[in-house]
Design a protein around this motif. Structure first.
Motif, PDB file in Angstrom:
ATOM      1  N   PRO A 137       0.830  -1.212   0.000  1.00 10.66           N
ATOM      2  CA  PRO A 137       0.000   0.000   0.000  1.00 10.66           C
ATOM      3  C   PRO A 137       0.860   1.256   0.000  1.00 10.66           C
ATOM      4  CG  PRO A 137      -0.746  -1.575   1.665  1.00 10.66           C
ATOM      5  CD  PRO A 137       0.560  -2.091   1.154  1.00 10.66           C
ATOM      6  N   ASP A 138       0.304   2.319  -0.536  1.00  7.19           N
ATOM      7  CA  ASP A 138       0.985   3.608  -0.577  1.00  7.19           C
ATOM      8  C   ASP A 138       0.767   4.307   0.766  1.00  7.19           C
ATOM      9  OD1 ASP A 138       2.258   5.918  -1.272  1.00  7.19           O
ATOM     10  OD2 ASP A 138       0.686   6.654  -2.617  1.00  7.19           O
ATOM     11  N   VAL A 139       1.801   4.337   1.596  1.00  7.32           N
ATOM     12  CA  VAL A 139       1.687   4.908   2.942  1.00  7.32           C
ATOM     13  C   VAL A 139       2.903   5.792   3.224  1.00  7.32           C
ATOM     14  CG1 VAL A 139       0.376   2.922   3.804  1.00  7.32           C
ATOM     15  CG2 VAL A 139       2.873   2.958   4.034  1.00  7.32           C
ATOM     16  N   ASP A 261       0.359  -4.417   7.520  1.00  7.52           N
ATOM     17  CA  ASP A 261      -0.937  -3.962   7.002  1.00  7.52           C
ATOM     18  C   ASP A 261      -1.997  -4.962   7.434  1.00  7.52           C
ATOM     19  OD1 ASP A 261      -2.907  -2.649   5.485  1.00  7.52           O
ATOM     20  OD2 ASP A 261      -2.457  -3.869   3.711  1.00  7.52           O
ATOM     21  N   GLY A 283       9.101  -2.688  -0.740  1.00  9.61           N
ATOM     22  CA  GLY A 283       7.841  -3.086  -1.356  1.00  9.61           C
ATOM     23  C   GLY A 283       7.602  -4.575  -1.474  1.00  9.61           C
TER      24      GLY A 283
END
Length: 300
Positions: A137-139, A261, A283
């Motif tokens: 996820p983009d965090v 996550d 990633g």
């Protein structure tokens, strides 16, 4: 009990490398006999043994009976009884199978002659094969987030015990923790944190896996609690881990930042289910977790 483990149990410390060294010492089990090991708990656990600790120790016991070229790829465990931190835990390893590619072990943790925890783990030699994975996820990155103690301070007196609790794992919340978001009511059943061992670990793949297993029992049940706007200590919630499963997909270091996550697909019957995915900072999906926990709201 080893001298290092005895020191770890007697002196809980606070944070950083000394606290991480004590966690490593707790995972350094004493050999009693072939396939029989003994572990201790830190002195600062007043009620029951932390689930991540017994899972990590059991996995160490299993791994000590497996050739080092075979790496753990999955574990499945049940928390049977609450562990007493004031007495040692005996771990009995059953060497279920040694195949050409896979090794299977079963471990039972025992106190006062009764099983408190059971674990099955599978190990595999490194093999080539298909490769794919979900994206991370983009965090925000961990360096852009407040520390755990900064967030606890916002909760006031109810979470004051958390401030002095020794933590070998550095945690940075991406989503608001339940003790903050509860003020605005229920939210999405999801929780995201960055984690890493708070110091430097030796270059032992089994140790890194066991430290991640230890950490995986932290914040996982925040996801179902967040959905209902309640949390430990701030509300009358009784909770405990019931079972725990992990799959390890790719190599990693537990002393480097990983994103945890977590989300909760369901809660019912005084139980909440949570699933978690660990991503390395570059990633890569490195591990998947599933747990069901006891979640009782007193007065309902």
């Amino acid at each position: 009990m080893t001298e290092v483990a005895r020191a770890a149990a007697a002196d809980p410390g606070a944070a950083g490398q000394p606290m991480l060294d004590r966690l490593v010492a707790l995972l350094d089990l004493e050999v009693i006999e072939d396939n029989i090991f003994r572990g201790v708990s830190p002195a600062d656990r007043p009620i029951r043994v932390f689930g991540g600790q017994v899972a990590g120790q059991a996995l160490i016991a299993a791994g000590r009976t497996v050739p080092p070229e075979r790496h753990v790829h999955s574990l499945h465990a049940y928390f049977i009884r609450g562990g007493d931190p004031s007495i040692p835990i005996v771990y009995e390893v059953d060497r279920i199978r040694d195949g050409r590619s896979f090794t299977t072990r079963r471990v039972v943790a025992i106190q006062r002659g009764k099983a408190i925890f059971s674990l099955s783990a599978s190990f595999q030699v490194v093999e080539p094969g298909l490769e794919h994975a979900d994206p991370m996820p983009d965090v925000p990155g961990p360096d852009d987030l407040p520390t755990y103690l900064d967030l606890v301070a916002k909760a006031g007196e109810k979470l004051e015990p958390f401030r002095s609790m020794p933590r070998p794992i550095d945690i940075r919340y991406v989503t608001e923790p339940p003790w903050i978001s509860r003020d605005t009511g229920p939210r999405e059943a999801r929780n995201q944190v960055w984690m890493r061992a708070d110091g430097k670990l030796a270059d032992d793949p089994l140790l890194h896996v066991c430290v991640l297993a230890y950490a995986s029992d932290m914040t996982l049940l925040d996801a179902p609690l967040a959905r209902h706007g309640v949390y430990w200590w701030t509300d009358k919630v009784i909770g405990a881990s019931l079972d725990h499963a992990m799959w390890f997909h790719r190599p990693f270091r537990a002393d480097e930042w990983v994103l945890y996550d977590c989300e909760s697909p369901s809660a019912s019957g005084a139980r909440g289910m949570a699933t978690g995915r660990f991503f390395a900072q570059d990633g890569r999906l490195i591990a998947t977790v599933v747990q069901e926990g006891l979640l009782r709201i007193v007065g309902q």
